[in-house]
Design a protein around this motif. Structure first.
Motif, PDB file in Angstrom:
ATOM      1  N   ASN A 167       0.806  -1.226   0.000  1.00 27.18           N
ATOM      2  CA  ASN A 167       0.000   0.000   0.000  1.00 27.18           C
ATOM      3  C   ASN A 167       0.835   1.271   0.000  1.00 27.18           C
ATOM      4  O   ASN A 167       0.295   2.369  -0.104  1.00 27.18           O
ATOM      5  N   VAL A 168       2.154   1.142   0.143  1.00 22.60           N
ATOM      6  CA  VAL A 168       3.022   2.319   0.050  1.00 22.60           C
ATOM      7  C   VAL A 168       3.168   2.769  -1.395  1.00 22.60           C
ATOM      8  O   VAL A 168       3.368   3.953  -1.683  1.00 22.60           O
ATOM      9  N   PHE A 169       3.043   1.828  -2.326  1.00 22.70           N
ATOM     10  CA  PHE A 169       3.173   2.172  -3.739  1.00 22.70           C
ATOM     11  C   PHE A 169       1.904   2.875  -4.223  1.00 22.70           C
ATOM     12  O   PHE A 169       0.792   2.529  -3.832  1.00 22.70           O
ATOM     13  N   SER A 170       2.108   3.846  -5.091  1.00 25.00           N
ATOM     14  CA  SER A 170       0.975   4.595  -5.636  1.00 25.00           C
ATOM     15  C   SER A 170       0.107   3.695  -6.498  1.00 25.00           C
ATOM     16  O   SER A 170       0.599   2.831  -7.233  1.00 25.00           O
ATOM     17  N   THR A 171      -1.192   3.897  -6.395  1.00 29.35           N
ATOM     18  CA  THR A 171      -2.134   3.136  -7.224  1.00 29.35           C
ATOM     19  C   THR A 171      -2.519   3.892  -8.480  1.00 29.35           C
ATOM     20  O   THR A 171      -3.321   3.409  -9.272  1.00 29.35           O
ATOM     21  N   THR A 172      -1.935   5.082  -8.659  1.00 28.91           N
ATOM     22  CA  THR A 172      -2.318   5.924  -9.802  1.00 28.91           C
ATOM     23  C   THR A 172      -1.335   5.829 -10.961  1.00 28.91           C
ATOM     24  O   THR A 172      -1.511   6.514 -11.968  1.00 28.91           O
ATOM     25  N   ILE A 173      -0.291   5.011 -10.823  1.00 29.99           N
ATOM     26  CA  ILE A 173       0.684   4.886 -11.905  1.00 29.99           C
ATOM     27  C   ILE A 173       0.541   3.523 -12.563  1.00 29.99           C
ATOM     28  O   ILE A 173       0.023   2.577 -11.966  1.00 29.99           O
ATOM     29  N   ASP A 174       1.016   3.434 -13.803  1.00 32.59           N
ATOM     30  CA  ASP A 174       0.879   2.167 -14.520  1.00 32.59           C
ATOM     31  C   ASP A 174       1.992   1.198 -14.123  1.00 32.59           C
ATOM     32  O   ASP A 174       2.953   1.557 -13.432  1.00 32.59           O
ATOM     33  N   ASP A 175       1.848  -0.049 -14.584  1.00 35.09           N
ATOM     34  CA  ASP A 175       2.809  -1.094 -14.225  1.00 35.09           C
ATOM     35  C   ASP A 175       4.219  -0.773 -14.712  1.00 35.09           C
ATOM     36  O   ASP A 175       5.208  -1.151 -14.061  1.00 35.09           O
ATOM     37  N   LEU A 176       4.322  -0.087 -15.844  1.00 38.41           N
ATOM     38  CA  LEU A 176       5.643   0.225 -16.390  1.00 38.41           C
ATOM     39  C   LEU A 176       6.421   1.132 -15.441  1.00 38.41           C
ATOM     40  O   LEU A 176       7.592   0.884 -15.138  1.00 38.41           O
ATOM     41  N   GLU A 177       5.767   2.190 -14.948  1.00 37.26           N
ATOM     42  CA  GLU A 177       6.429   3.112 -14.020  1.00 37.26           C
ATOM     43  C   GLU A 177       6.698   2.436 -12.682  1.00 37.26           C
ATOM     44  O   GLU A 177       7.753   2.628 -12.084  1.00 37.26           O
ATOM     45  N   GLN A 178       5.718   1.662 -12.231  1.00 38.18           N
ATOM     46  CA  GLN A 178       5.882   0.970 -10.955  1.00 38.18           C
ATOM     47  C   GLN A 178       7.062   0.007 -11.011  1.00 38.18           C
ATOM     48  O   GLN A 178       7.852  -0.098 -10.064  1.00 38.18           O
ATOM     49  N   THR A 179       7.197  -0.691 -12.109  1.00 38.89           N
ATOM     50  CA  THR A 179       8.307  -1.632 -12.264  1.00 38.89           C
ATOM     51  C   THR A 179       9.638  -0.905 -12.325  1.00 38.89           C
ATOM     52  O   THR A 179      10.636  -1.354 -11.740  1.00 38.89           O
ATOM     53  N   ALA A 180       9.668   0.219 -13.037  1.00 40.13           N
ATOM     54  CA  ALA A 180      10.901   1.015 -13.094  1.00 40.13           C
ATOM     55  C   ALA A 180      11.294   1.490 -11.698  1.00 40.13           C
ATOM     56  O   ALA A 180      12.485   1.519 -11.347  1.00 40.13           O
ATOM     57  N   LEU A 181      10.302   1.856 -10.887  1.00 47.35           N
ATOM     58  CA  LEU A 181      10.560   2.261  -9.509  1.00 47.35           C
ATOM     59  C   LEU A 181      11.127   1.103  -8.703  1.00 47.35           C
ATOM     60  O   LEU A 181      12.118   1.250  -7.974  1.00 47.35           O
TER      61      LEU A 181
END
Length: 580
Positions: free
Chosen positions: A245-259
């Motif tokens: 739940n610390v990760f933003s839910t408003t970004i796509d999988d590509l950005e989340q994976t890069a993070l």
């Protein structure tokens, strides 16, 4: 040779003709497959259990592993968990991590590429996939098995690059391939905790040279590279588990994976910095507390307008040293008490200097007991300049201000030395009352349109966190520069990430993976962000136990209306419309 380690196992059945088989046999020798075969025979590795195989293989190669205890401490003993690591070697790190993590999580599965079929003894660990071919029909069942395993509370280790690290011409360095989005997808869909791991090291120069000629040669070279790790030290560095739940839910999988990819890279021990040793040799005992009766007596002599507001048993005042010498002494005692908690204390019996006599003190006091619970020290720039003091601003010791900086351009308030006593640090009301006090103060003196000051970034923060905050928030100008800069730039991988995505939006996630206690950016810094602060530079306060401080300014009249009304109350509109 044991079939388990033959390159023929990696050749599709329909391609096993005589010529192809002969070429593979030649490659077995050229690429050191025969030496690996000999290792199997000499150390009787074939047919062992996965744990015994890992122990004997690492022992046969005389590999020393550093960081195993620290990694195991970071691994939760139960619950859904996704562990992602870089892939520097292409084989042995899978054996190491599976064995080390498996001791804490016997339920561990490893989502791995086909190359690790080289070790059939480890098959119980692995769920195999083919990241080099997204259309491989075997991938679908593998991913469904993986999702089911984590959803059921299992632990999963994944190498999301899907291939060994290689030289990247555009980056001019050895780096990971873009990670597969499955890692973000798994964390989001299973609500698993996420643990980033970084394995230090590189393969041989020949490996990278051949890989630049043809990328598939990298896989063929992996057995030789495995044997090249003989007598080596391999270091594992792990972050802190990050709740999903610390990760933003408003970004796509590509950005989340890069993070999540750079969360692995920020664990790289090459990106490391140690804070200077504390300059405090010994902490002297604090002075005795100033009696509440004495404080209440001084407050009773203030002008009526110096009481800014009241809330329940709390009153907010402002005053000057000549009016409140004992109250200022108690404020200085409490500052030292609170700052010591963050390794920022002076070590003296109280935290004071000559600026206490020229600056304005805004503070909150418990009405009944006369106990100070928090304070700000404010420098009224026009008042200070009118005193004719050669160096009237406290922050001039930390920053060089040009004539274009706001404290020479217009009346403004230099804010600093803020604190709340421990009992009120978790209370919303303490900080809110300080800020409402500031709001009432500027309503009385509307010529002050701008606040500037520092947010102290305690040395209880990891230097990597401070570097990330600096890189994400600071927009350097020549109007103000740090006298002692914080010269610890972010890693190249983080710099690459920040060119494609907003690093500022991911600070909380990044710090959660770095800080051992999971702390976020300072609450005061978050508060300034909401007010629309500009961040000018980050410097080290050599007079304040080498504490890093972030210089910022806030145009009060331009703050969001909701916050303006919250802090300035009924005076918000007239303050906005004020014109000298």
């Amino acid at each position: 040779m044991p079939a388990a380690i033959s390159l023929l196992n990696l050749v599709p059945q329909d391609k096993k003709n005589a010529i192809f088989t002969g070429l593979i046999g030649l490659l077995d020798k050229l690429l050191a497959i025969h030496r690996l075969d000999q290792l199997y025979v000499d150390h009787q590795l074939a047919g062992l259990s996965k744990e015994q195989f890992a122990i004997k293989l690492l022992g046969a190669l005389n590999v020393t592993i550093e960081g195993t205890h620290e990694l195991q401490q970071k691994v939760p003993s139960s619950g859904p968990l996704v562990i992602a690591s870089n892939h520097p070697f292409g084989g042995i790190e899978g054996v190491i991590l599976a064995y080390v993590i498996g001791q804490i999580r016997p339920d561990l599965k490893v989502l791995a590429n086909q190359g690790l079929q080289l070790f059939s003894e480890l098959k119980d660990y692995f769920i195999f996939t083919n990241p080099l071919s997204e259309r491989d029909p075997r991938n679908g069942p593998s991913l469904r098995t993986t999702l089911r395993h984590v959803k059921q509370g299992g632990a999963l280790l994944i190498f999301p690059a899907g291939r060994v690290s290689y030289y990247q011409k555009d980056k001019k360095r050895i780096s990971e391939h873009q990670w597969n989005r499955i890692v973000a997808n798994l964390v989001a869909r299973t609500q698993a905790q996420y643990l980033a791991v970084f394995v230090s090291g590189q393969n041989s120069p020949l490996f990278y040279r051949l890989g630049r000629i043809y990328y598939r040669l990298r896989m063929l070279m992996l057995p030789r590279e495995l044997l090249n790790k003989r007598d080596s030290k391999i270091k594992i560095s792990a972050g802190t588990c990050v709740p999903s739940n610390v990760f933003s839910t408003t970004i796509d999988d590509l950005e989340q994976t890069a993070l999540q990819r750079i969360q692995s890279y920020v664990q790289d021990p090459l990106w490391h910095y140690d804070w200077p040793a504390s300059s405090t040799i010994a902490l002297q005992p604090l002075i005795a507390q100033v009696s509440g009766t004495v404080i209440k007596a001084e407050l009773a002599n203030l002008e009526v307008n110096q009481k800014l507001l009241s809330y329940r048993n709390l009153d907010v005042y402002y005053g000057y040293y000549e009016q409140l010498p004992q109250t200022v002494k108690e404020i200085a005692r409490l500052r030292e008490l609170v700052f010591r908690e963050h390794d920022e204390g002076s070590g003296n019996p109280l935290d004071t200097d000559d600026f206490d006599k020229t600056y304005t003190h805004l503070f909150v006091v418990e009405r009944d007991e006369g106990r100070i619970i928090g304070a700000y020290r404010m420098g009224q720039s026009d008042r200070l300049l009118a005193m004719g003091i050669s160096n009237p601003f406290y922050l001039s010791a930390m920053f060089t201000f040009s004539k274009k900086f706001i404290n020479s351009q217009e009346p403004c308030l230099e804010m600093g030395r803020s604190f709340l006593i421990p009992e009120y640090q978790s209370s919303f009301h303490g900080l809110l009352l300080l800020w409402r006090g500031i709001g009432r103060f500027v309503c009385q003196f509307p010529q002050y349109r701008t606040l500037y000051g520092t947010v102290s970034l305690s040395k209880l923060y990891d230097p990597r966190s401070v570097s990330l905050i600096q890189h994400a928030l600071v927009i350097p100008t020549v109007d103000a520069t740090a006298n002692t800069p914080f010269s610890f730039p972010v890693s190249p991988e983080v710099a690459d990430f920040s060119r494609n995505y907003s690093l500022k939006n991911h600070l909380s996630s990044l710090l959660a993976g770095i800080e051992s206690d999971g702390k976020d950016i300072p609450i005061l810094l978050k508060h300034y962000q909401k007010l629309g602060a500009k961040f000018h530079c980050l410097g080290i306060d050599s007079n304040f136990n080498h504490t890093p401080g972030l210089l910022l300014s806030v145009d009060l009249a331009s703050t969001p209306e909701k916050l303006g009304k919250l802090y300035l109350g009924e005076g918000w509109q007239s303050y906005k419309e004020y014109s000298e």
